[in-house]
Design a protein around this motif. Structure first.
Motif, PDB file in Angstrom:
ATOM      1  N   SER A   1      34.219  39.741  45.075  1.00 50.43           N
ATOM      2  CA  SER A   1      35.676  39.803  44.959  1.00 50.43           C
ATOM      3  C   SER A   1      36.230  38.469  44.488  1.00 50.43           C
ATOM      4  CB  SER A   1      36.304  40.139  46.323  1.00 50.43           C
ATOM      5  OG  SER A   1      35.883  41.400  46.790  1.00 50.43           O
TER       6      SER A   1
ATOM      7  N   ARG B   1      40.435  36.742  43.774  1.00 52.22           N
ATOM      8  CA  ARG B   1      41.877  36.940  43.793  1.00 52.22           C
ATOM      9  C   ARG B   1      42.495  35.978  42.786  1.00 52.22           C
ATOM     10  NH1 ARG B   1      46.416  35.158  48.151  1.00 52.22           N
ATOM     11  NH2 ARG B   1      47.794  36.974  48.033  1.00 52.22           N
TER      12      ARG B   1
ATOM     13  N   ALA C   1      46.593  45.616  34.648  1.00 53.73           N
ATOM     14  CA  ALA C   1      47.543  46.152  35.619  1.00 53.73           C
ATOM     15  C   ALA C   1      48.894  45.499  35.400  1.00 53.73           C
ATOM     16  CB  ALA C   1      47.071  45.880  37.045  1.00 53.73           C
TER      17      ALA C   1
ATOM     18  N   THR D   1      53.659  50.089  40.086  1.00 55.29           N
ATOM     19  CA  THR D   1      52.449  49.529  39.483  1.00 55.29           C
ATOM     20  C   THR D   1      51.723  50.565  38.626  1.00 55.29           C
ATOM     21  OG1 THR D   1      51.196  50.086  41.468  1.00 55.29           O
ATOM     22  CG2 THR D   1      52.047  47.844  41.319  1.00 55.29           C
TER      23      THR D   1
ATOM     24  N   TYR E   1      47.707  50.857  36.546  1.00 57.80           N
ATOM     25  CA  TYR E   1      46.402  50.240  36.384  1.00 57.80           C
ATOM     26  C   TYR E   1      45.628  50.899  35.245  1.00 57.80           C
ATOM     27  CZ  TYR E   1      47.215  48.417  41.101  1.00 57.80           C
ATOM     28  OH  TYR E   1      47.739  47.788  42.204  1.00 57.80           O
TER      29      TYR E   1
ATOM     30  N   LYS F   1      41.066  51.153  38.492  1.00 55.90           N
ATOM     31  CA  LYS F   1      41.713  51.893  39.580  1.00 55.90           C
ATOM     32  C   LYS F   1      40.771  52.014  40.774  1.00 55.90           C
ATOM     33  CE  LYS F   1      44.987  54.705  36.944  1.00 55.90           C
ATOM     34  NZ  LYS F   1      45.315  56.069  36.434  1.00 55.90           N
TER      35      LYS F   1
ATOM     36  N   ARG G   1      39.734  49.626  42.544  1.00 56.25           N
ATOM     37  CA  ARG G   1      39.028  48.372  42.780  1.00 56.25           C
ATOM     38  C   ARG G   1      39.967  47.159  42.763  1.00 56.25           C
ATOM     39  NH1 ARG G   1      35.425  46.573  39.160  1.00 56.25           N
ATOM     40  NH2 ARG G   1      36.407  47.590  37.367  1.00 56.25           N
TER      41      ARG G   1
ATOM     42  N   THR H   1      43.920  45.493  42.967  1.00 53.27           N
ATOM     43  CA  THR H   1      45.249  45.692  43.527  1.00 53.27           C
ATOM     44  C   THR H   1      46.169  44.576  43.057  1.00 53.27           C
ATOM     45  OG1 THR H   1      44.317  46.728  45.510  1.00 53.27           O
ATOM     46  CG2 THR H   1      46.603  45.977  45.619  1.00 53.27           C
TER      47      THR H   1
ATOM     48  N   SER I   1      49.937  42.785  43.184  1.00 53.91           N
ATOM     49  CA  SER I   1      51.111  42.643  44.041  1.00 53.91           C
ATOM     50  C   SER I   1      51.941  41.463  43.559  1.00 53.91           C
ATOM     51  CB  SER I   1      50.701  42.444  45.504  1.00 53.91           C
ATOM     52  OG  SER I   1      49.932  41.270  45.651  1.00 53.91           O
TER      53      SER I   1
ATOM     54  N   GLN J   1      44.142  41.201  43.200  1.00 58.06           N
ATOM     55  CA  GLN J   1      42.964  41.239  44.050  1.00 58.06           C
ATOM     56  C   GLN J   1      41.928  42.115  43.381  1.00 58.06           C
ATOM     57  OE1 GLN J   1      42.270  39.637  47.061  1.00 58.06           O
ATOM     58  NE2 GLN J   1      40.218  40.494  46.759  1.00 58.06           N
TER      59      GLN J   1
ATOM     60  N   ASN K   1      38.195  43.648  43.646  1.00 63.56           N
ATOM     61  CA  ASN K   1      37.048  43.953  44.505  1.00 63.56           C
ATOM     62  C   ASN K   1      36.009  44.739  43.719  1.00 63.56           C
ATOM     63  OD1 ASN K   1      38.441  42.780  46.697  1.00 63.56           O
ATOM     64  ND2 ASN K   1      39.397  44.737  47.216  1.00 63.56           N
TER      65      ASN K   1
END
Length: 115
Positions: A17, A19, A49, A57, A59, A64, A66, A68, A70, A81, A83
């Motif tokens: 992961s 960020r 995204a 939102t 993507y 999608k 995986r 996110t 914000s 984020q 992942n």
């Protein structure tokens, strides 16, 4: 002067992961659609995204479930984020701010997914 400053890229193993952050200045952040794009070597830049001013939102199908996205309007920052990263996620990731008549790009941050 408008600035979009990305951070958080790096080298990660498959399944890991990261960020990404994009801090903005010089714009009324809350009025802009904020997005992340990526460009792999030899490929066109593509949307990863995006989040509108009101929090909606969307993507790319490939991320999608995986990734996110914000936004924090108080900090003028958008986050991605990521992942379950895959080798095919390797690219330079660019932050984008889209307004009614203008758009801006960040300088990009490299994400490399490899063993």
């Amino acid at each position: 002067q408008v600035q979009l400053v990305e951070s958080g890229g790096g080298l990660v193993q498959p399944g890991g992961s990261l960020r990404l952050s994009c801090a903005s200045s010089g714009i009324i952040f809350s009025l802009y659609t904020m997005g992340w794009y990526r460009q792999a070597p030899g490929k066109q830049r593509e949307l990863v995204a995006a989040v509108t001013y009101d929090g909606s939102t969307n993507y790319a199908d490939s991320v999608k479930g995986r990734f996110t996205l914000s936004r924090d309007n108080a900090k003028n920052t958008v986050y991605l984020q990521m992942n379950s990263l895959k080798p095919e996620d390797t690219a330079v990731y660019y932050c984008n701010a889209l307004g009614a008549r203008t758009f801006y790009w960040g300088q990009g941050t490299q994400v490399t997914v490899s063993t």
